[in-house]
Design an enzyme around this catalytic site. Structure first.
Site, PDB file in Angstrom:
ATOM      1  N   ASP A   7       0.839  -1.382  -0.034  1.00  0.00           N
ATOM      2  CA  ASP A   7      -0.068   0.059  -0.116  1.00  0.00           C
ATOM      3  C   ASP A   7       1.144   1.331  -0.147  1.00  0.00           C
ATOM      4  O   ASP A   7       2.104   1.249   0.152  1.00  0.00           O
ATOM      5  CB  ASP A   7      -0.965  -0.031   1.247  1.00  0.00           C
ATOM      6  CG  ASP A   7      -1.974   1.166   1.262  1.00  0.00           C
ATOM      7  OD1 ASP A   7      -2.428   1.667   0.336  1.00  0.00           O
ATOM      8  OD2 ASP A   7      -2.221   1.338   2.260  1.00  0.00           O
ATOM      9  N   ASP A   9      -0.038   5.039   1.184  1.00  0.00           N
ATOM     10  CA  ASP A   9      -0.422   5.961   2.234  1.00  0.00           C
ATOM     11  C   ASP A   9      -0.403   5.365   3.677  1.00  0.00           C
ATOM     12  O   ASP A   9      -1.323   4.234   3.724  1.00  0.00           O
ATOM     13  CB  ASP A   9      -1.596   6.781   1.913  1.00  0.00           C
ATOM     14  CG  ASP A   9      -1.634   7.574   0.928  1.00  0.00           C
ATOM     15  OD1 ASP A   9      -0.362   8.269   0.327  1.00  0.00           O
ATOM     16  OD2 ASP A   9      -2.539   7.894  -0.079  1.00  0.00           O
ATOM     17  N   ASP A  17      -5.456  13.506   6.151  1.00  0.00           N
ATOM     18  CA  ASP A  17      -6.783  13.625   6.125  1.00  0.00           C
ATOM     19  C   ASP A  17      -7.215  14.237   4.782  1.00  0.00           C
ATOM     20  O   ASP A  17      -7.994  13.983   4.108  1.00  0.00           O
ATOM     21  CB  ASP A  17      -7.276  14.094   7.094  1.00  0.00           C
ATOM     22  CG  ASP A  17      -7.106  13.539   8.635  1.00  0.00           C
ATOM     23  OD1 ASP A  17      -7.027  12.425   8.387  1.00  0.00           O
ATOM     24  OD2 ASP A  17      -6.937  14.013   9.653  1.00  0.00           O
ATOM     25  N   ASN A  51      -5.302   3.290  -3.421  1.00  0.00           N
ATOM     26  CA  ASN A  51      -6.492   3.952  -3.794  1.00  0.00           C
ATOM     27  C   ASN A  51      -6.218   5.483  -3.987  1.00  0.00           C
ATOM     28  O   ASN A  51      -5.803   5.931  -2.932  1.00  0.00           O
ATOM     29  CB  ASN A  51      -7.589   3.780  -2.727  1.00  0.00           C
ATOM     30  CG  ASN A  51      -8.407   2.356  -2.741  1.00  0.00           C
ATOM     31  OD1 ASN A  51      -8.146   1.662  -3.609  1.00  0.00           O
ATOM     32  ND2 ASN A  51      -9.004   2.257  -1.764  1.00  0.00           N
ATOM     33  N   GLN A  52      -6.594   6.086  -4.968  1.00  0.00           N
ATOM     34  CA  GLN A  52      -6.272   7.491  -5.195  1.00  0.00           C
ATOM     35  C   GLN A  52      -7.785   8.189  -5.452  1.00  0.00           C
ATOM     36  O   GLN A  52      -7.806   8.774  -6.545  1.00  0.00           O
ATOM     37  CB  GLN A  52      -5.201   7.693  -5.858  1.00  0.00           C
ATOM     38  CG  GLN A  52      -3.707   7.329  -5.742  1.00  0.00           C
ATOM     39  CD  GLN A  52      -3.323   8.006  -4.275  1.00  0.00           C
ATOM     40  OE1 GLN A  52      -3.449   9.152  -4.149  1.00  0.00           O
ATOM     41  NE2 GLN A  52      -2.815   7.248  -3.322  1.00  0.00           N
ATOM     42  N   SER A  53      -8.806   8.187  -4.539  1.00  0.00           N
ATOM     43  CA  SER A  53      -9.988   8.800  -4.929  1.00  0.00           C
ATOM     44  C   SER A  53      -9.857  10.344  -5.023  1.00  0.00           C
ATOM     45  O   SER A  53     -11.064  11.010  -5.595  1.00  0.00           O
ATOM     46  CB  SER A  53     -11.188   8.422  -3.751  1.00  0.00           C
ATOM     47  OG  SER A  53     -10.623   8.982  -2.542  1.00  0.00           O
TER      48      SER A  53
END
Length: 191
Positions: A7, A9, A17, A51-53
């Site tokens: 992973d 981050d 955040d 994940n890079q939403s």
């Protein structure tokens, strides 16, 4: 081929955040870059599944994300390490895609791209979302206590109802690297 999925981050760099949206906001976790370098020197090819939403939500664009990863690669190179590839889900949670962890799509993409059975590809990350996706794809899952679960005792972590069966727990990426590098090599062609 010795392939490993990490992973990003909270595992390789500090989580924020407000998302890591620029190279100036990317800050490595203590000892993480050196752990990747040790893994590389031990013969492991390292790839990221992240994940890079923020892309899907319009918080940053692909050029900004590429600049973040360029900084990451420069800092890794400075200590003798390298990430082979970055596989990412750019979708927002409401897009309901297969590549957003905890779904296993990113891991399956990695397995197809590298042509390796995922049962032979350890995956380490600091969230249940990551280890759930890894386990669903068939990877041996490793949970790092550097994120939301930091400070929990190993017994507390093992008692979590959503923890995939067989997940190993490590203090951080350096501890995981120590464990992985201490494992005996498995011969694919027994004599």
């Amino acid at each position: 081929m010795k392939l490993l999925i990490l992973d990003r981050d909270g595992t390789l760099n500090r989580s924020r955040d407000d998302k890591v949206a620029s190279p100036d906001e990317w800050e490595p976790m203590p000892g993480a870059l050196e752990a990747v370098a040790r893994l590389n020197h031990g013969g492991w090819r390292v790839v990221l599944a992240t994940n890079q939403s923020g892309i899907g939500r319009g918080l940053f664009d692909m050029a900004s994300l590429n600049a973040v990863h360029a900084r990451m690669q420069r800092e890794l190179a400075a200590v003798g390490g390298r990430v082979e590839a970055v596989f990412l889900c750019p979708h927002a949670p409401e897009d309901n895609c297969d590549c957003r962890k905890p779904r296993p799509g990113l891991f399956r993409q990695i397995g197809r791209r590298f042509g390796v059975p995922l049962a032979e590809v350890p995956a380490a990350g600091n969230t249940l979302r990551h280890v759930t996706a890894a386990a669903a794809a068939g990877c041996p899952a490793h949970l790092l206590l550097t994120g939301p679960l930091a400070g929990l005792a190993s017994a507390e972590v093992q008692a979590l109802p959503d923890l995939p069966s067989g997940t190993r727990v490590h203090a951080d990426l350096a501890a995981f690297a120590d464990w992985l590098l201490s494992q005996p090599a498995v011969s694919k062609n027994p004599a």
